[in-house]
Design an enzyme around this catalytic site. Structure first.
Site, PDB file in Angstrom:
ATOM      1  N   HIS A 104       0.827  -1.204   0.000  1.00  0.00           N
ATOM      2  CA  HIS A 104       0.000   0.000   0.000  1.00  0.00           C
ATOM      3  C   HIS A 104       0.861   1.254   0.000  1.00  0.00           C
ATOM      4  CE1 HIS A 104       0.511   1.727   4.082  1.00  0.00           C
ATOM      5  NE2 HIS A 104       0.747   0.482   4.462  1.00  0.00           N
ATOM      6  N   CYS A 105       0.290   2.331  -0.496  1.00  0.00           N
ATOM      7  CA  CYS A 105       0.852   3.677  -0.327  1.00  0.00           C
ATOM      8  C   CYS A 105      -0.229   4.483   0.383  1.00  0.00           C
ATOM      9  CB  CYS A 105       1.279   4.270  -1.666  1.00  0.00           C
ATOM     10  SG  CYS A 105       0.067   4.179  -2.988  1.00  0.00           S
ATOM     11  N   SER A 106      -0.601   5.640  -0.120  1.00  0.00           N
ATOM     12  CA  SER A 106      -1.698   6.386   0.507  1.00  0.00           C
ATOM     13  C   SER A 106      -3.028   6.049  -0.136  1.00  0.00           C
ATOM     14  CB  SER A 106      -1.439   7.897   0.416  1.00  0.00           C
ATOM     15  OG  SER A 106      -0.411   8.292   1.304  1.00  0.00           O
ATOM     16  N   THR A 112       1.656   2.039  -5.526  1.00  0.00           N
ATOM     17  CA  THR A 112       1.201   0.661  -5.389  1.00  0.00           C
ATOM     18  C   THR A 112       0.837   0.075  -6.742  1.00  0.00           C
ATOM     19  OG1 THR A 112       0.352   1.173  -3.187  1.00  0.00           O
ATOM     20  CG2 THR A 112      -0.473  -0.826  -4.235  1.00  0.00           C
TER      21      THR A 112
END
Length: 212
Positions: A104-106, A112
């Site tokens: 995950h990222c934000s 991602t």
């Protein structure tokens, strides 16, 4: 793949193993903040792997801000160039660490999306299915961005209304550019990664793990 987990999120359906044993967090230090990762508090092993080069002084190049002004297509290709060593490290993790693995990222779309697209192609998933997986983010994008409370994930040089690029959109054509690069290598995604330091053992282990 997902957006950034938060404390208090509802547990996923029972078909998911939760918490995932291994988590790869692609966010910067600013995005992560000072609190522990919520899944580390539940027992996950979290690998912090900022994909945009925020590790100052450790030999990792940063993506020039000017790239952002060119839009998502340029950003995605820049990730392949600047973050190649990090992508090799991520391959080692997904090949070797206990699964399932959450990446995950934000928002779960750009950083991602590039990571997961590369891993899916490496495992032999058809390009059309990889692009469909990337595009699926659009279904929940409004809600995901709402979780960020209006904060921009990436700095935009100019507002969209003034002609700046929309970095929050889902753009399959940008993901297609990633596939064109890795698939365009004479030896395909595996050859692209091997040229950048990946190990044959990690590629084989990942393919065996994913395909079964």
């Amino acid at each position: 793949r997902s957006e950034a987990p938060r404390r208090g999120d509802a547990r996923p359906p029972e078909t998911f193993q939760w918490p995932p044993p291994t988590v790869i967090d692609l966010r910067s230090a600013v995005e992560r903040g000072s609190h522990p990762h919520p899944l580390s508090e539940l027992g996950s092993t979290v690998h912090v792997m900022p994909l945009l080069g925020e590790e100052v002084g450790k030999g990792r190049a940063s993506i020039p801000p000017s790239v952002l002004a060119e839009g998502l297509g340029a950003l995605y290709l820049a990730m392949l160039d600047y973050a190649a060593p990090r992508l090799v490290e991520i391959l080692d993790i997904v090949a070797e660490e206990p699964g399932p693995v959450l990446v995950h990222c934000s928002v779960g779309k750009d950083r991602t999306g590039v990571v997961v697209a590369l891993l899916l192609r490496l495992a032999g998933v058809e390009p059309s299915h990889v692009l469909a997986d990337y595009a699926a983010t659009a279904e929940n994008l409004r809600s995901v961005l709402g979780r960020l409370k209006g904060r921009s994930v990436l700095p935009t040089p100019r507002p969209v209304e003034e002609g700046g690029p929309d970095l929050t959109a889902v753009m399959p054509e940008a993901a297609e550019r990633v596939l064109s690069v890795v698939d365009g290598h004479p030896e395909g995604p595996a050859g692209w990664l091997l040229e950048r330091g990946a190990r044959e053992a990690s590629i084989t282990a990942w393919r065996n793990r994913f395909v079964g």
